[in-house]
Scaffold this active site. Structure first.
Site, PDB file in Angstrom:
ATOM      1  N   SER A 175      78.470  15.289 106.824  1.00  0.00           N
ATOM      2  CA  SER A 175      78.801  15.279 105.528  1.00  0.00           C
ATOM      3  C   SER A 175      79.887  14.155 105.085  1.00  0.00           C
ATOM      4  O   SER A 175      80.430  13.389 106.174  1.00  0.00           O
ATOM      5  CB  SER A 175      79.122  16.572 104.882  1.00  0.00           C
ATOM      6  OG  SER A 175      79.453  16.505 103.658  1.00  0.00           O
ATOM      7  N   SER A 305      72.027  21.665 100.571  1.00  0.00           N
ATOM      8  CA  SER A 305      73.219  22.288 100.995  1.00  0.00           C
ATOM      9  C   SER A 305      73.979  21.273 101.823  1.00  0.00           C
ATOM     10  O   SER A 305      73.481  20.562 102.650  1.00  0.00           O
ATOM     11  CB  SER A 305      73.038  23.584 101.918  1.00  0.00           C
ATOM     12  OG  SER A 305      72.502  23.174 103.128  1.00  0.00           O
ATOM     13  N   ASP A 306      75.324  21.285 101.782  1.00  0.00           N
ATOM     14  CA  ASP A 306      75.970  20.377 102.829  1.00  0.00           C
ATOM     15  C   ASP A 306      75.705  21.243 104.138  1.00  0.00           C
ATOM     16  O   ASP A 306      75.376  22.250 104.087  1.00  0.00           O
ATOM     17  CB  ASP A 306      77.593  20.530 102.375  1.00  0.00           C
ATOM     18  CG  ASP A 306      78.181  19.277 103.315  1.00  0.00           C
ATOM     19  OD1 ASP A 306      77.553  18.564 103.961  1.00  0.00           O
ATOM     20  OD2 ASP A 306      79.291  18.917 102.795  1.00  0.00           O
ATOM     21  N   TRP A 307      75.919  20.370 105.411  1.00  0.00           N
ATOM     22  CA  TRP A 307      75.195  20.965 106.532  1.00  0.00           C
ATOM     23  C   TRP A 307      76.113  22.262 106.966  1.00  0.00           C
ATOM     24  O   TRP A 307      77.427  22.096 107.271  1.00  0.00           O
ATOM     25  CB  TRP A 307      75.556  19.748 107.588  1.00  0.00           C
ATOM     26  CG  TRP A 307      74.281  18.819 107.794  1.00  0.00           C
ATOM     27  CD1 TRP A 307      73.768  18.742 108.893  1.00  0.00           C
ATOM     28  CD2 TRP A 307      73.434  18.488 106.696  1.00  0.00           C
ATOM     29  NE1 TRP A 307      72.587  17.890 108.565  1.00  0.00           N
ATOM     30  CE2 TRP A 307      72.234  17.746 107.397  1.00  0.00           C
ATOM     31  CE3 TRP A 307      73.392  18.326 105.208  1.00  0.00           C
ATOM     32  CZ2 TRP A 307      71.439  17.060 106.597  1.00  0.00           C
ATOM     33  CZ3 TRP A 307      72.586  17.768 104.570  1.00  0.00           C
ATOM     34  CH2 TRP A 307      71.388  17.123 105.333  1.00  0.00           C
ATOM     35  N   GLY A 309      76.637  24.538 105.010  1.00  0.00           N
ATOM     36  CA  GLY A 309      77.241  25.102 103.501  1.00  0.00           C
ATOM     37  C   GLY A 309      76.543  26.428 102.886  1.00  0.00           C
ATOM     38  O   GLY A 309      77.035  27.072 102.365  1.00  0.00           O
TER      39      GLY A 309
END
Ligand SMILES: *[C@@H]1O[C@H](CO)[C@@H](O)[C@H](O)[C@H]1NC(C)=O
Ligand SMILES: *[C@@H]1O[C@H](CO)[C@@H](O)[C@H](O)[C@H]1NC(C)=O
Ligand SMILES: *[C@@H]1O[C@H](CO)[C@@H](O)[C@H](O)[C@H]1NC(C)=O
Ligand SMILES: *[C@@H]1O[C@H](CO)[C@@H](O)[C@H](O)[C@H]1NC(C)=O
Ligand SMILES: *[C@@H]1O[C@H](CO)[C@@H](O)[C@H](O)[C@H]1NC(C)=O
Ligand SMILES: *[C@@H]1O[C@H](CO)[C@@H](O)[C@H](O)[C@H]1NC(C)=O
Ligand SMILES: *[C@@H]1O[C@H](CO)[C@@H](O)[C@H](O)[C@H]1NC(C)=O
Ligand SMILES: *[C@@H]1O[C@H](CO)[C@@H](O)[C@H](O)[C@H]1NC(C)=O
Ligand SMILES: *[C@@H]1O[C@H](CO)[C@@H](O)[C@H](O)[C@H]1NC(C)=O
Length: 803
Positions: A175, A305-307, A309
């Site tokens: 990210s 999603s952020d990795w 998240g």
């Protein structure tokens, strides 16, 4: 590896968890699927895709033929060549979609361009260059077979904290944050619109991020038990990510603004953030994702999603996140959610299959709308996946020669001349001394060690910052190299000293030269925040040592954001200070044309440089050491008064204000006037659902109510550019910041003596405030004042208007 989810915790265990977290509270309260106590128990499905209605119909037709297993493959990340991969459905001709970092170019891959950072591009204030950079970058992603670029950053972070970093975290750099644009919602909104459009015009889907109020790196992920590799293991000893706590007004007037512009530009996806918002995880936050994004902004694409998240499947699916990344990828080290667990939840009726269908439709709709479904993208030549089977890697050159011209121009037009007592342009010096490691090459070349170039200022010039926003240059033309090339043409003698701590040699080299160019930098990266706002290493000491022995000392700063210069800025021997920020791989050539005077500097600051740290709003970064709590909370108490608005509100004189920058010419402003021609909004590719008080059928918040015009004259004697800026002052009763940027325009290539009329279109939203009672925007009913000029503090032209 399968990590136990929150849903598996017993009620007794869950009640021991921090009670301020809505997600945890919900789990502890009951297991009933719809008892979240939120306004959006079922996320709003896409009605018809908006402007993508044809694509929506095609998406729905494909989804309707899919089995449950196939749908799960699409919404859950899989192993593959890219940093994120969806599962393929060959039976229906759906390929695995490739998602890849990042905001300054594809990463971690070779054969492409290291683009100037967002902050440098912002400093050009040139809408054409912002668009062209993104389009050229999109072309490189496309030529590498990437469907979905994890770019651009569109206001998360916005720049609340001057020291916001993304420093190294030590586990995985995924990210990104470094890529902030302007410490201002309006200007970041303009950059968001243009950079999403540029990327998508190149055939690549854009990801706007990080949604929302993602303003610090510290505590964005759990850290207490990181040594045990527990992220996000959810052991009771683990810390929750930072919670950004902000009210409704600030949410709308400052942090949501730029995302609205990204949606208007038709962004395919939006990435939810690591931080919690008002106590609830960003990727399970129904208020934010279902409420603000999917209802108010009418977003028709998908949330990714952020990795790492996603913290639990059910709250995230109902909270509005559509695609879980990296899902089953990365060998499960970021937790495995969705997939098998989602299958059980659908099979036992906890999650409706219609919600799963909506997730798939949202992922497919922009895939069809982008045209990617109707052509064959090039094969992905690299292997950036983690934990999957080894794959062949092929070197592919995707850089075009014209892109080098473009990024050199961005570097030239984004460099900010902060001080000039006659030091620049250079006056045909016979001998130039070049001092500082930041002028030189990286010690090991770039690419030899992956992301480790540049790693700090002992490793050569800083052309980009670190983390997943970093990208490798194809050829880094560093300043010393480019200056020598020019010097050879001019028969100028160049000497250098590149060791920052060897002051003796630095001074000996500088003493005899006609001009000493001192190169300094400040390092920043994803994963942590800068610990101070100083130059890295011995930067200040080096500048002072050189200035003590050479009365024509010129300082060049490669910096990622606010950096303090007080210890030397007024030194009489420092005759000029230039800040090219982070110019990318043509850093050397873009500097040379400014030094020689072939081009006049025209960059202006996209942030404020203060005199001392304490002049900035306090406590914008909650440091680990400040509060070793499991449940860190940060309160946005400065409200809308970020960056220059704080200095205005507190009447603090900055060293260099937002919007400031000098050139080799001068400009005069005159003849401000109003042009009351109304115009309907024509820029929305997707329309938002934002409402305003008194709205009539067919009217939009983005309709232009009038334009403010002003004459800008080049009163100097060289061809130059000028960034004209418009700030609005609301009536006192509106309780708004003193002045807020609502327009900018770059007068380009103005001949000496020439005058150009600049026109600033004013939309309803530009003169409206958020009404928390009515939950609508409201255009100011008393007179507003427009101020126009050369910076946030040089505003010679003023005019009022009552709407
Ligand atoms: C981190 O986790 C390990 C393994 O579960 C545990 O033994 C250790 O006590 C934890 N450390 C802290 C500081 O909580
Ligand atoms: C945070 O909470 C406040 C109060 O409930 C709400 O008005 C605001 O919109 C929320 N902000 C976000 C980003 O969810
Ligand atoms: C549905 O499946 C989930 C995941 O296995 C489980 O946690 C939950 O208890 C099940 N609910 C019902 C009502 O069976
Ligand atoms: C480059 O940076 C790394 C990490 O800070 C450091 O260990 C190394 O010594 C540096 N290399 C040189 C040649 O200074
Ligand atoms: C830089 O100079 C310092 C001080 O003279 C010296 O200790 C150091 O070894 C030098 N570094 C390199 C890489 O030459
Ligand atoms: C940063 O520089 C200032 C002087 O400008 C100094 O007082 C301060 O100690 C420095 N901070 C660090 C962490 O080096
Ligand atoms: C400026 O540079 C000259 C050398 O050219 C030096 O003699 C003088 O002391 C310097 N001034 C200051 C204030 O350091
Ligand atoms: C740290 O957080 C705890 C719990 O949220 C709070 O009670 C305490 O006042 C905080 N301390 C500081 C220094 O902010
Ligand atoms: C006023 O603005 C409109 C729309 O931008 C433009 O067509 C028109 O020429 C302008 N009128 C004047 C007098 O400048």
């Amino acid at each position: 590896m399968r990590i136990p989810t929150l849903l598996a915790l017993s009620a007794a265990t869950a009640s021991a968890l921090p009670t301020t977290d809505k997600l945890f509270k919900r789990q502890a309260a009951a297991n009933a699927p719809d008892s979240f106590g939120l306004a959006y128990t079922t996320p709003p499905p896409t009605a018809d895709g908006g402007a993508w209605s044809d694509a929506f119909k095609r998406a729905a037709a494909v989804t309707s033929q899919m089995t449950l297993e196939e749908k799960l493959l699409v919404v859950t990340g899989q192993n593959g060549r890219c940093v994120g991969n969806t599962g393929a459905v060959p039976r229906l001709s759906i390929p695995a979609l490739c998602l890849q970092d990042g905001p300054t170019g594809p990463r971690p891959v070779d054969g492409h361009t290291q683009f100037p950072a967002g902050v440098t591009t912002a400093a050009t204030w040139d809408r054409d260059l912002i668009y062209e950079r993104s389009r050229a970058m999109g072309q490189e992603f496309y030529d590498l077979g990437v469907h979905i670029a994890l770019a651009p950053v569109t206001g998360g972070p916005l720049g609340r904290a001057p020291a916001g970093g993304r420093n190294w975290e030590g586990w995985l750099q995924i990210s990104l944050v470094l890529e902030r644009w302007y410490a201002d919602p309006y200007a970041t909104g303009e950059a968001s619109y243009l950079s999403v459009k540029g990327m998508q015009d190149a055939g690549v889907q854009a990801t706007s991020k990080h949604f929302i109020a993602y303003e610090q790196e510290t505590s964005r992920n759990v850290y207490i038990n990181k040594s045990a590799g527990a992220f996000p293991g959810l052991q009771l000893t683990d810390q929750l990510p930072i919670s950004s706590n902000l009210d409704d007004t600030v949410t709308h007037e400052t942090y949501l603004w730029s995302f609205a512009e990204a949606v208007r530009a038709g962004t395919s996806s939006v990435m939810c953030s690591y931080n919690r918002i008002n106590g609830t995880h960003g990727c399970a936050n129904s208020d934010a994702l279902n409420g603000l994004l999917k209802t108010e902004l009418n977003f028709q694409g998908f949330v990714v999603s952020d990795w790492g998240g996603v913290w639990a499947t059910q709250p995230s699916v109902y909270g509005g996140n559509d695609l879980d990344m990296p899902g089953n990828g990365f060998a499960g080290i970021l937790g495995v959610f969705y997939g098998d667990e989602l299958e059980e939840l659908v099979n036992n009726g906890t999650i409706s299959e219609s919600r799963l269908d909506d997730q798939v439709n949202r992922i497919f709709t922009p895939y069809f709308a982008s045209g990617q479904a109707d052509k064959t993208l090039p094969e992905v030549p690299f292997n950036a996946g983690i934990g999957g089977p080894p794959l062949d890697v092929e070197y592919r050159l995707v850089q075009k020669p014209s892109t080098l011209d473009l990024i050199r121009k961005i570097g030239e037009d984004g460099a900010i001349l902060l001080k000039n007592d006659g030091g620049l342009p250079l006056k045909s010096p016979a001998r130039i001394a070049i001092i500082g490691n930041d002028a030189g090459p990286p010690s090991r070349g770039c690419g030899a060690t992956g992301d480790a170039c540049p790693i700090n200022n002992f490793n050569g010039t800083l052309s980009d910052a670190g983390g997943s926003g970093y990208s490798q240059p194809l050829n880094l033309i560093y300043p010393l190299m480019a200056i020598q090339e020019q010097a050879a043409k001019d028969s100028t003698k160049v000497t250098w000293s590149l060791n920052d701590t060897d002051i003796v040699t630095a001074q000996a080299t500088a003493a005899g030269a006609d001009v000493a160019l001192v190169f300094v930098s400040a390092w920043a990266a994803e994963g942590y925040d800068r610990s101070d706002l100083n130059l890295s290493g011995g930067g200040n000491a080096l500048v002072q040592a050189v200035a003590a022995v050479n009365k024509n000392t010129v300082v060049i700063m490669h910096i990622p954001g606010p950096t303090l210069v007080e210890s030397w800025i007024d030194h009489p021997n420092i005759t000029a200070v230039l800040a090219p920020l982070l110019p990318g791989e043509q850093t050397g050539p873009s500097l040379v044309s400014l030094l020689t005077g072939e081009i006049s500097p025209s960059g202006k600051l996209p942030f404020t440089i203060a005199k001392v740290v304490s002049d900035y709003p306090p406590n914008t970064i909650l440091a680990k050491t400040q509060n070793e709590t499991l449940d860190p909370q940060t309160y946005f108490t400065e409200g809308n008064n970020i960056d220059y608005k704080w200095f205005d509100a507190k009447n603090i004189a900055p060293r260099f204000e937002f919007g400031f920058g000098l050139g080799y010419s001068t400009f005069e402003y005159s003849n401000i006037k109003k042009n009351e021609t109304f115009a309907f909004d024509t820029l929305a590719i997707q329309k938002t659902n934002e409402k305003f008080v008194g709205q009539k059928e067919g009217e939009s918040l983005y309709d232009v109510l009038l334009s403010v015009e002003v004459d800008v004259k080049n009163s100097g004697d060289v061809v130059a550019c000028e960034v004209a800026q418009l700030y609005v002052e609301f009536p006192a009763s509106a309780n708004q910041p003193v002045r807020q940027l609502r327009g900018f325009d770059k007068v380009k290539q103005a001949a000496p003596g020439s005058t150009k009329t600049v026109s600033f279109p004013i939309r309803r939203k530009d003169v409206a405030t958020w009404d928390v009672i009515r939950q609508k925007w409201a255009v100011a009913t008393e007179a507003v004042t427009f101020h126009v000029g050369a910076s946030s503090r040089i505003l010679p032209q003023t005019i009022t208007h009552t709407f």
